[in-house]
Scaffold this motif. Structure first.
Motif, PDB file in Angstrom:
ATOM      1  N   LEU A   1       0.974  -1.388  -0.183  1.00 23.44           N
ATOM      2  CA  LEU A   1      -0.162   0.052   0.169  1.00 23.44           C
ATOM      3  C   LEU A   1       0.814   1.601   0.049  1.00 23.44           C
ATOM      4  O   LEU A   1       2.208   1.197   0.370  1.00 23.44           O
ATOM      5  N   PRO A   2       0.734   2.211  -0.650  1.00 21.05           N
ATOM      6  CA  PRO A   2       1.609   3.363  -0.610  1.00 21.05           C
ATOM      7  C   PRO A   2       1.438   4.502   0.826  1.00 21.05           C
ATOM      8  O   PRO A   2       2.400   4.766   0.695  1.00 21.05           O
ATOM      9  N   LYS A   3       0.685   4.346   0.808  1.00 25.08           N
ATOM     10  CA  LYS A   3       0.586   4.963   2.906  1.00 25.08           C
ATOM     11  C   LYS A   3       0.265   3.555   3.678  1.00 25.08           C
ATOM     12  O   LYS A   3      -1.356   3.380   3.501  1.00 25.08           O
ATOM     13  N   VAL A   4       0.909   3.557   4.575  1.00 27.57           N
ATOM     14  CA  VAL A   4       0.857   2.221   5.420  1.00 27.57           C
ATOM     15  C   VAL A   4       0.006   3.380   7.166  1.00 27.57           C
ATOM     16  O   VAL A   4       0.679   2.172   8.029  1.00 27.57           O
ATOM     17  N   GLY A   5      -0.114   4.497   7.439  1.00 32.43           N
ATOM     18  CA  GLY A   5       0.367   4.874   8.767  1.00 32.43           C
ATOM     19  C   GLY A   5      -1.657   4.331   8.896  1.00 32.43           C
ATOM     20  O   GLY A   5      -2.257   4.163   8.083  1.00 32.43           O
ATOM     21  N   LEU A   6      -1.389   4.712  10.142  1.00 33.94           N
ATOM     22  CA  LEU A   6      -3.465   3.960  10.717  1.00 33.94           C
ATOM     23  C   LEU A   6      -4.065   4.868  10.341  1.00 33.94           C
ATOM     24  O   LEU A   6      -5.691   4.524   9.976  1.00 33.94           O
ATOM     25  N   ALA A   7      -4.460   6.302   9.893  1.00 31.22           N
ATOM     26  CA  ALA A   7      -4.903   6.939   9.910  1.00 31.22           C
ATOM     27  C   ALA A   7      -5.283   6.742   8.335  1.00 31.22           C
ATOM     28  O   ALA A   7      -6.375   7.075   7.240  1.00 31.22           O
ATOM     29  N   ASP A   8      -4.203   6.377   7.354  1.00 30.48           N
ATOM     30  CA  ASP A   8      -4.501   6.091   5.707  1.00 30.48           C
ATOM     31  C   ASP A   8      -5.426   5.142   5.861  1.00 30.48           C
ATOM     32  O   ASP A   8      -5.890   5.899   5.262  1.00 30.48           O
TER      33      ASP A   8
END
Length: 246
Positions: A115-122
């Motif tokens: 996945l391109p973004k792996v932050g929790l919010a993302d």
């Protein structure tokens, strides 16, 4: 999230009751909040747990004996879901000496999926269309009282972990990477806290120190030692006593 009951736990009796309620739950979402930006030696200041029915927030600063919680997380039959498990596991092991087997990490899973973004919010926004407010990311979690907005922020970090695990497990399985992920999770569950003692000679790591001649290096070393002594006495991070650039 607002439709899910929130249980605030501030005493041993409430903790024992909550952990009894969670007995038999096959999967728990867990997160912690610490005060690394505000003290010399950080500590766990909040523990958030979510099961299929409700969210719990434990205040470890007001409860001396966390045995019921520690027994719960040490049960190998219960899957413990974290986002960025490394930090949480190391923090819990440092403060309470607990073992945390059978881990699932939603951040590691997202990385393996690509996945391109792996932050929790993302991830929460991507899969559930919910925007998590991250304005308390740098909050001093050792401060009391905890306001309603603090609790809303904190519970958001564990509330979505169970459905995220379901989604990510399916995706990992579909691309043949579930076994690889499990190997990574097993390594995470074994992480140890390794405290690096203060070393006066680490002053040389400060940016631009290599450009100083011997007299300047001796002054810098003394300032480096002085800063650490003051930080210990004030219980503040050294960089908040005298920043490196100063």
């Amino acid at each position: 999230m607002q439709d899910t009951p929130l249980v605030m736990i501030k005493d041993s009796e409430s903790l024992a009751k909550a952990c009894q309620e969670m007995q038999g739950e096959p999967v728990l979402g867990i997160d912690t909040e610490s005060d690394s930006m505000y003290c010399y030696r950080e500590k766990v200041c909040l523990i958030q747990i979510s099961d299929r029915k409700q969210d719990y927030i434990i205040d470890p600063l007001s409860i001396k004996d966390l045995s019921p919680f520690l027994e719960l997380v040490s049960d190998p039959g219960v899957v413990k879901v974290f986002h960025g498990a490394d930090y949480d596991i190391v923090s819990l092991r440092r403060d309470y000496g607990c073992e945390i087997p059978n881990v699932f990490d939603t951040m590691v899973s997202s990385q393996l999926i690509g996945l391109p973004k792996v932050g929790l919010a993302d991830l929460v926004e991507r899969y559930f269309g919910v925007k998590l407010d991250k304005k308390f990311q740098r909050h001093n979690w050792a401060k009391r009282p905890l306001l309603p907005e603090h609790l809303d922020y904190a519970r958001g970090d564990s509330h979505f972990l169970l459905p995220l695990r379901e989604l990510l497990s399916h995706k990992l399985d579909s691309i043949g990477r579930l076994a690889i992920a499990q190997e990574e999770f097993d390594l995470l569950s074994q992480r140890e806290w390794n405290e690096k003692p203060f070393d006066p000679d680490d002053f040389i790591r400060i940016k631009h120190s290599s450009g100083l001649e011997d007299p300047g290096l001796r002054v810098l070393r003394q300032l480096y030692v002085y800063r650490d002594e003051q930080a210990r006495e004030m219980n503040r991070p050294p960089y908040k006593v005298i920043p490196n650039q100063v």
